[in-house]
Design a protein around this motif. Sequence first.
Motif, PDB file in Angstrom:
ATOM      1  N   ALA A 187      -1.328  -1.218  -3.381  1.00 54.10           N
ATOM      2  CA  ALA A 187      -0.523  -0.081  -2.933  1.00 54.10           C
ATOM      3  C   ALA A 187      -1.257   1.206  -3.305  1.00 54.10           C
ATOM      4  O   ALA A 187      -2.132   1.219  -4.167  1.00 54.10           O
ATOM      5  CB  ALA A 187       0.848  -0.126  -3.597  1.00 54.10           C
ATOM      6  N   LYS A 201       0.206   5.785   3.302  1.00 58.13           N
ATOM      7  CA  LYS A 201       0.824   5.508   2.011  1.00 58.13           C
ATOM      8  C   LYS A 201       1.392   4.087   2.028  1.00 58.13           C
ATOM      9  O   LYS A 201       2.254   3.774   2.844  1.00 58.13           O
ATOM     10  CB  LYS A 201       1.925   6.514   1.700  1.00 58.13           C
ATOM     11  CG  LYS A 201       1.385   7.916   1.517  1.00 58.13           C
ATOM     12  CD  LYS A 201       2.481   8.889   1.168  1.00 58.13           C
ATOM     13  CE  LYS A 201       1.888  10.277   1.015  1.00 58.13           C
ATOM     14  NZ  LYS A 201       2.910  11.247   0.608  1.00 58.13           N
ATOM     15  N   TYR A 219       3.302   1.108  -0.156  1.00 63.54           N
ATOM     16  CA  TYR A 219       4.164   0.890  -1.324  1.00 63.54           C
ATOM     17  C   TYR A 219       4.304  -0.597  -1.580  1.00 63.54           C
ATOM     18  O   TYR A 219       4.356  -1.397  -0.663  1.00 63.54           O
ATOM     19  CB  TYR A 219       5.564   1.503  -1.084  1.00 63.54           C
ATOM     20  CG  TYR A 219       5.516   2.991  -0.832  1.00 63.54           C
ATOM     21  CD1 TYR A 219       5.468   3.880  -1.892  1.00 63.54           C
ATOM     22  CD2 TYR A 219       5.523   3.498   0.468  1.00 63.54           C
ATOM     23  CE1 TYR A 219       5.435   5.253  -1.678  1.00 63.54           C
ATOM     24  CE2 TYR A 219       5.494   4.858   0.697  1.00 63.54           C
ATOM     25  CZ  TYR A 219       5.441   5.729  -0.380  1.00 63.54           C
ATOM     26  OH  TYR A 219       5.396   7.078  -0.148  1.00 63.54           O
ATOM     27  N   THR A 251       6.480  -3.596  -2.331  1.00 63.58           N
ATOM     28  CA  THR A 251       7.885  -3.922  -2.106  1.00 63.58           C
ATOM     29  C   THR A 251       8.389  -4.817  -3.243  1.00 63.58           C
ATOM     30  O   THR A 251       7.688  -5.700  -3.732  1.00 63.58           O
ATOM     31  CB  THR A 251       8.088  -4.647  -0.767  1.00 63.58           C
ATOM     32  OG1 THR A 251       7.290  -5.810  -0.752  1.00 63.58           O
ATOM     33  CG2 THR A 251       7.721  -3.740   0.382  1.00 63.58           C
TER      34      THR A 251
END
Length: 112
Positions: free
Chosen positions: A82, A106, A108, A110
């Motif tokens: 990430a 971007k 992320y 999870t």
Amino acid sequence: MNKLFILLLSIVIFASCSKSKDIEVEPAEQKRPFVDFEAVPGDDPFTFDFKNNSKEYKKLEWRFGDDSVSYETTPKHIFASAGTFEVNLTAIAEDGSTAKKWSLLKLYRTVL
């Protein structure tokens, strides 16, 4: 008579040595590259297909912001973690001119 001959010869030589006209040559139209792309999410949060929408280029150089490079037209890329990545695409035309586009991606992690 000799002076008259030299005078006529000088006039003929002078007249034949006139300045030539400049010929204007228009340069061939050079098309600059146009660069555009889309990042299309894949099956997981770290995989992307990069759709190339560029035009008028000879070669491409993709930089994904994680020290990896691709020269494919429409690459698939898997990011290892990430984070925020600056994806750059450079299109290079036949004459060496370039166009660039960059986009921030971007990713992320999870949590389930």
